[in-house]
Enzyme design. Structure first.
Site, PDB file in Angstrom:
ATOM      1  N   HIS A  89       0.840  -1.200   0.000  1.00 53.79           N
ATOM      2  CA  HIS A  89       0.000   0.000   0.000  1.00 53.79           C
ATOM      3  C   HIS A  89       0.875   1.250   0.000  1.00 53.79           C
ATOM      4  O   HIS A  89       2.041   1.195   0.393  1.00 53.79           O
ATOM      5  CB  HIS A  89      -0.937   0.009   1.216  1.00 53.79           C
ATOM      6  CG  HIS A  89      -0.220  -0.061   2.523  1.00 53.79           C
ATOM      7  ND1 HIS A  89       0.274  -1.237   3.037  1.00 53.79           N
ATOM      8  CD2 HIS A  89       0.119   0.899   3.416  1.00 53.79           C
ATOM      9  CE1 HIS A  89       0.872  -1.006   4.186  1.00 53.79           C
ATOM     10  NE2 HIS A  89       0.806   0.289   4.446  1.00 53.79           N
ATOM     11  N   HIS A 128       0.855   5.451   1.075  1.00 58.50           N
ATOM     12  CA  HIS A 128       0.197   6.517   1.831  1.00 58.50           C
ATOM     13  C   HIS A 128       0.179   7.801   1.011  1.00 58.50           C
ATOM     14  O   HIS A 128       1.192   8.180   0.421  1.00 58.50           O
ATOM     15  CB  HIS A 128       0.957   6.802   3.130  1.00 58.50           C
ATOM     16  CG  HIS A 128       0.985   5.659   4.085  1.00 58.50           C
ATOM     17  ND1 HIS A 128       0.156   5.600   5.184  1.00 58.50           N
ATOM     18  CD2 HIS A 128       1.732   4.526   4.117  1.00 58.50           C
ATOM     19  CE1 HIS A 128       0.411   4.475   5.859  1.00 58.50           C
ATOM     20  NE2 HIS A 128       1.357   3.811   5.232  1.00 58.50           N
TER      21      HIS A 128
HETATM   22  P1  AMP Z   1       1.984   0.833   7.339  1.00 60.77           P
HETATM   23  O1  AMP Z   1       2.512   1.249   8.667  1.00 60.77           O
HETATM   24  O2  AMP Z   1       2.661   1.518   6.184  1.00 60.77           O
HETATM   25  O3  AMP Z   1       1.948  -0.671   7.182  1.00 60.77           O
HETATM   26  O4  AMP Z   1       0.499   1.392   7.276  1.00 60.77           O
HETATM   27  C1  AMP Z   1      -0.628   0.683   7.648  1.00 60.77           C
HETATM   28  C2  AMP Z   1      -1.727   1.708   7.734  1.00 60.77           C
HETATM   29  O5  AMP Z   1      -2.966   1.059   7.656  1.00 60.77           O
HETATM   30  C3  AMP Z   1      -1.724   2.503   9.057  1.00 60.77           C
HETATM   31  O6  AMP Z   1      -1.599   3.892   8.759  1.00 60.77           O
HETATM   32  C4  AMP Z   1      -3.084   2.161   9.669  1.00 60.77           C
HETATM   33  O7  AMP Z   1      -3.666   3.263  10.329  1.00 60.77           O
HETATM   34  C5  AMP Z   1      -3.884   1.742   8.450  1.00 60.77           C
HETATM   35  N1  AMP Z   1      -4.978   0.823   8.717  1.00 60.77           N
HETATM   36  C6  AMP Z   1      -4.933  -0.341   9.404  1.00 60.77           C
HETATM   37  N2  AMP Z   1      -6.151  -0.940   9.417  1.00 60.77           N
HETATM   38  C7  AMP Z   1      -6.983  -0.121   8.721  1.00 60.77           C
HETATM   39  C8  AMP Z   1      -8.367  -0.169   8.391  1.00 60.77           C
HETATM   40  N3  AMP Z   1      -9.168  -1.183   8.772  1.00 60.77           N
HETATM   41  N4  AMP Z   1      -8.897   0.854   7.663  1.00 60.77           N
HETATM   42  C9  AMP Z   1      -8.108   1.881   7.268  1.00 60.77           C
HETATM   43  N5  AMP Z   1      -6.795   1.981   7.544  1.00 60.77           N
HETATM   44  C10 AMP Z   1      -6.231   1.009   8.274  1.00 60.77           C
END
Ligand code: AMP
Ligand code: ZN
Length: 139
Positions: free
Chosen positions: A101, A103
């Site tokens: 993913h 950001h």
């Molecule tokens: P990373 O640290 O790059 O792996 O980012 C994971 C991101 O996913 C974090 O910013 C979380 O806040 C976000 N996240 C986790 N679960 C969900 C969810 N159910 N809906 C939306 N965002 C999420």
């Protein structure tokens, strides 16, 4: 984590609800549940890749175009002055969900949000040596 238990696969498939901004054949873009700024979005690649390193060229092209498209809309909608496109690979880099993913973080002049900054400099000849080390590992 396998695909069956992957939270982002479930969001991509619509099994878990999300605030979806955009969807196409390559990705679904949703609002992050724990935003670093209001409007912080995450672009979920539809295929389950654990990180960037296995991405295929079509997907890479598709998701970068989608990020640009959504980013343009965010600039208009949120009147932000800039956008950070971030992507974490591995726990050491802050990755917490092991489904590829990106950001999209809206930024406003003087918003004070810290994403880190320079942490030092190279000694004489060090940059050339590191560049050569990395070059030598390219296939
Ligand atoms: P990373 O640290 O790059 O792996 O980012 C994971 C991101 O996913 C974090 O910013 C979380 O806040 C976000 N996240 C986790 N679960 C969900 C969810 N159910 N809906 C939306 N965002 C999420
Ligand atoms: Zn997944």
């Amino acid at each position: 984590m396998g695909q069956e238990t992957c939270i982002f696969c479930k969001i991509v498939n619509g099994e878990i609800p999300s605030a979806t901004i955009y969807e196409d054949e390559f990705c679904r873009v949703i609002l992050d549940i724990a935003p670093m700024a209001k409007g912080h979005a995450i672009l979920l690649v539809k295929k389950h890749y654990p990180d960037l390193f296995a991405i295929d060229p079509d997907t890479a092209s598709g998701v970068l175009c989608a990020a640009a498209k959504v980013g343009e809309a965010m600039k208009k909608a949120l009147s932000c002055d800039g956008i950070n496109l971030l992507q974490n690979n591995g726990p050491a880099a802050g990755q917490t969900v092991f489904h590829l993913h990106f950001h999209l973080i809206p930024r406003w002049n003087g918003d004070g949000l810290s994403l880190g900054g320079p942490q030092g400099s190279y000694a004489e000849g060090e940059a050339a040596k590191i560049a050569e080390q990395i070059r030598s590992c390219m296939e």
